[in-house]
Scaffold this motif. Sequence first.
Motif, short mmCIF file in Angstrom:
data_model
loop_
_atom_site.label_atom_id
_atom_site.label_comp_id
_atom_site.label_asym_id
_atom_site.label_seq_id
_atom_site.Cartn_x
_atom_site.Cartn_y
_atom_site.Cartn_z
N SER A 19 -1.91 0.98 -5.20
CA SER A 19 -2.44 1.32 -3.69
C SER A 19 -0.82 1.25 -2.99
N THR A 20 -0.90 2.46 -1.94
CA THR A 20 0.23 2.43 -1.07
C THR A 20 -0.27 2.50 0.11
N ALA A 21 0.72 2.28 1.08
CA ALA A 21 0.42 2.28 2.56
C ALA A 21 0.40 3.66 2.96
N SER A 22 1.34 4.55 2.25
CA SER A 22 1.28 6.07 2.84
C SER A 22 1.06 6.87 1.79
N GLN A 23 0.81 8.30 2.01
CA GLN A 23 0.56 9.20 0.77
C GLN A 23 1.71 9.33 -0.23
N HIS A 24 2.89 9.17 0.09
CA HIS A 24 3.98 9.46 -0.80
C HIS A 24 4.67 7.84 -1.05
N GLY A 25 4.08 7.03 -0.86
CA GLY A 25 4.64 5.51 -0.89
C GLY A 25 5.06 4.98 -2.18
N GLY A 26 5.12 5.62 -3.18
CA GLY A 26 5.61 5.10 -4.46
C GLY A 26 4.32 5.08 -5.48
N GLN A 27 3.29 5.78 -5.30
CA GLN A 27 2.32 5.51 -6.43
C GLN A 27 2.50 5.66 -7.69
N GLU A 28 3.31 6.85 -8.03
CA GLU A 28 3.54 7.43 -9.30
C GLU A 28 4.65 6.52 -9.90
N THR A 29 5.77 6.07 -9.16
CA THR A 29 6.75 5.34 -9.51
C THR A 29 6.19 4.14 -10.00
N THR A 30 5.44 3.38 -9.32
CA THR A 30 4.63 2.07 -9.54
C THR A 30 4.22 2.22 -10.76
#
Length: 201
Positions: free
Chosen positions: A115-126
């Motif tokens: 989960s992330t706070a924003s739409q481009h907040g690092g989902q894929e890198t996480t």
Amino acid sequence: MTKVLVLYYSSYGHIETMAQAVADGARQVDGADVTLKRVPELVPEEVRKNSGYKTDQAGEVLQDVNELENYDAIIVGTPTRFGNMTSQMRNLWDQTGGLWGNGKLIGKVGSAFTSTASQHGGQETTLTSIHTTLLHHGMVIVGVPYSHPGLTNMEEISGGTPYGASTLAGADGSRQPSENELDIARYQGQHVAEIARKLKG
């Protein structure tokens, strides 16, 4: 019996909700024995209370990392911290040197959600950073195939990637996982359990 562990960390309940959806999906597979557990908390209790952390969670705490070798598949869920897993989740995996040294997780299925706070907040890198750790253990990485239509849903803002399910929590944490995000999470759980069952033979 195919043993599936959904292992998660959740501060405010978003990943807990996703973890339950992943587990529900895995339970749809015949012969799947699904366990939901969370990693130990590192934040002091007073800080957790003052920060509004969700302390009453469904998963019991994993007490011994050596338990990981008992599962055929491990699905890891964690919020992002600057594009990577949380320190709580990292701390647990940093204790798995013995499992790594003895090859105890080689050939098992690994998967991730976040989960992330924003739409481009690092989902894929996480998600891919979690994959890196699992690959070091010799695990077989499974994501979410594009056969799930929710990945290409353009009618709403939504998480969900081919690397794993995801949700958007909002900057203040007020947004809860959407039905599309939960559906992707359930699909991921089912897909992982099916792959694990096939590999187990």
